[in-house]
Design a protein around this motif. Structure first.
Motif, short mmCIF file in Angstrom:
data_model
loop_
_atom_site.label_atom_id
_atom_site.label_comp_id
_atom_site.label_asym_id
_atom_site.label_seq_id
_atom_site.Cartn_x
_atom_site.Cartn_y
_atom_site.Cartn_z
N GLU A 8 1.36 -1.60 0.27
CA GLU A 8 0.26 0.46 -0.28
C GLU A 8 0.68 1.32 0.10
OE1 GLU A 8 -3.49 2.33 2.43
OE2 GLU A 8 -3.17 -0.31 2.85
N LYS A 9 2.35 1.41 0.46
CA LYS A 9 2.66 2.49 0.65
C LYS A 9 3.74 2.78 -0.19
CE LYS A 9 6.88 3.98 3.13
NZ LYS A 9 7.75 4.01 4.39
N LEU A 10 4.02 1.78 -1.56
CA LEU A 10 4.83 1.04 -2.48
C LEU A 10 3.45 1.81 -3.34
CD1 LEU A 10 7.11 1.16 -4.69
CD2 LEU A 10 6.56 -1.34 -4.17
N SER A 11 2.23 1.59 -3.61
CA SER A 11 1.33 2.02 -4.38
C SER A 11 0.72 3.54 -3.88
CB SER A 11 0.16 1.73 -3.64
OG SER A 11 -0.70 1.22 -5.13
N ASN A 12 1.18 4.12 -3.20
CA ASN A 12 1.00 5.42 -2.67
C ASN A 12 1.98 6.38 -3.56
OD1 ASN A 12 -1.54 4.94 -1.66
ND2 ASN A 12 -0.80 5.15 0.43
N ILE A 13 3.08 5.93 -2.93
CA ILE A 13 4.77 6.24 -3.17
C ILE A 13 4.36 6.60 -5.38
CG2 ILE A 13 6.85 6.18 -3.71
CD1 ILE A 13 7.12 4.84 -1.46
N ILE A 14 4.08 5.07 -6.10
CA ILE A 14 3.84 5.63 -7.08
C ILE A 14 2.60 6.29 -7.87
CG2 ILE A 14 3.06 3.92 -9.12
CD1 ILE A 14 4.50 1.76 -7.77
N ASP A 15 1.62 6.82 -7.06
CA ASP A 15 1.09 7.51 -7.50
C ASP A 15 1.47 8.96 -7.01
OD1 ASP A 15 -1.37 5.78 -7.77
OD2 ASP A 15 -1.90 6.04 -5.77
N GLN A 17 4.60 9.76 -7.57
CA GLN A 17 5.34 9.94 -7.90
C GLN A 17 5.52 10.36 -9.28
OE1 GLN A 17 8.61 11.15 -6.83
NE2 GLN A 17 7.58 11.46 -4.62
N SER A 18 4.91 9.78 -9.67
CA SER A 18 4.61 9.35 -11.44
C SER A 18 3.56 10.29 -11.95
CB SER A 18 3.80 8.00 -11.58
OG SER A 18 2.41 7.70 -10.89
N THR A 19 3.60 10.64 -13.46
CA THR A 19 2.67 11.72 -13.76
C THR A 19 2.06 9.66 -14.78
OG1 THR A 19 4.49 11.31 -16.18
CG2 THR A 19 4.83 13.10 -14.72
N ILE A 24 1.63 3.96 -14.83
CA ILE A 24 1.44 1.86 -15.30
C ILE A 24 3.16 1.42 -15.60
CG2 ILE A 24 0.48 2.09 -17.85
CD1 ILE A 24 -0.38 0.28 -15.14
N PHE A 25 3.85 2.19 -15.94
CA PHE A 25 5.26 2.02 -16.35
C PHE A 25 5.93 1.76 -15.13
CE2 PHE A 25 9.73 2.85 -16.95
CZ PHE A 25 10.05 1.54 -17.48
N TYR A 26 5.66 2.58 -13.73
CA TYR A 26 6.20 1.86 -12.24
C TYR A 26 5.40 0.59 -12.56
CZ TYR A 26 8.11 6.51 -12.41
OH TYR A 26 9.21 7.83 -12.71
N ARG A 27 4.67 0.48 -12.00
CA ARG A 27 3.90 -0.64 -11.46
C ARG A 27 4.37 -2.00 -12.46
NH1 ARG A 27 -0.21 0.51 -8.52
NH2 ARG A 27 -0.33 2.35 -7.52
N TYR A 51 16.55 -0.02 -8.99
CA TYR A 51 16.98 1.79 -10.08
C TYR A 51 15.67 1.79 -10.37
CZ TYR A 51 21.21 -0.30 -12.54
OH TYR A 51 22.32 -0.04 -12.81
N LEU A 52 14.32 1.66 -10.06
CA LEU A 52 12.96 1.96 -9.63
C LEU A 52 12.62 2.59 -8.30
CD1 LEU A 52 10.01 1.91 -10.56
CD2 LEU A 52 9.61 -0.40 -9.36
N PHE A 53 13.46 1.99 -7.64
CA PHE A 53 13.30 2.73 -6.51
C PHE A 53 14.38 4.06 -6.46
CE2 PHE A 53 12.45 -1.62 -4.37
CZ PHE A 53 10.76 -1.82 -4.65
N ARG A 54 15.31 3.86 -7.05
CA ARG A 54 16.11 4.31 -7.30
C ARG A 54 15.15 6.29 -7.59
NH1 ARG A 54 21.26 4.38 -10.05
NH2 ARG A 54 21.78 2.62 -8.45
#
Length: 97
Positions: A8-15, A17-19, A24-27, A51-54
């Motif tokens: 859930e936290k990663l999903s929120n971070i992706i939301d 940090q992403s455009t 969807i690329f990050y996911r 790399y993704l986390f960076r």
């Protein structure tokens, strides 16, 4: 045995940090890393995750991201479904078993 992490936290971070172009690329990148683990390519998977986390801002979340990397071998399939990647990516897991 590593503890399963809530994504859930990663999903929120992706939301956060992403455009629209990278969301969807990050996911999908995360789910593909999980798939690589399932295919026995653990080193490649962990490198992809790092790399993704960076890109997502590893400096502020080192412990959380490290815990995901440490537990990926045990929970790869669960993590892949939990991150809500594209259907085509998720189908890789059904075809792999």
């Amino acid at each position: 045995m590593s503890k399963k992490q809530s994504l859930e936290k990663l999903s929120n971070i992706i939301d956060e940090q992403s455009t629209i172009d990278t969301h969807i690329f990050y996911r999908n990148s995360f789910a593909i890393s999980c798939y690589l683990v399932e295919q026995g390519e653990v080193v490649a998977a962990k490198k992809q995750l790092r790399y993704l986390f960076r890109v997502l801002g590893n400096d502020n979340r080192k412990t959380y991201f490290s815990n995901i990397v440490d537990s990926i071998e045990e929970y790869a399939t669960e993590y892949a479904y939990e991150i809500s990647a594209n259907l085509e990516i998720n189908k890789l897991f059904t075809n792999a078993t």
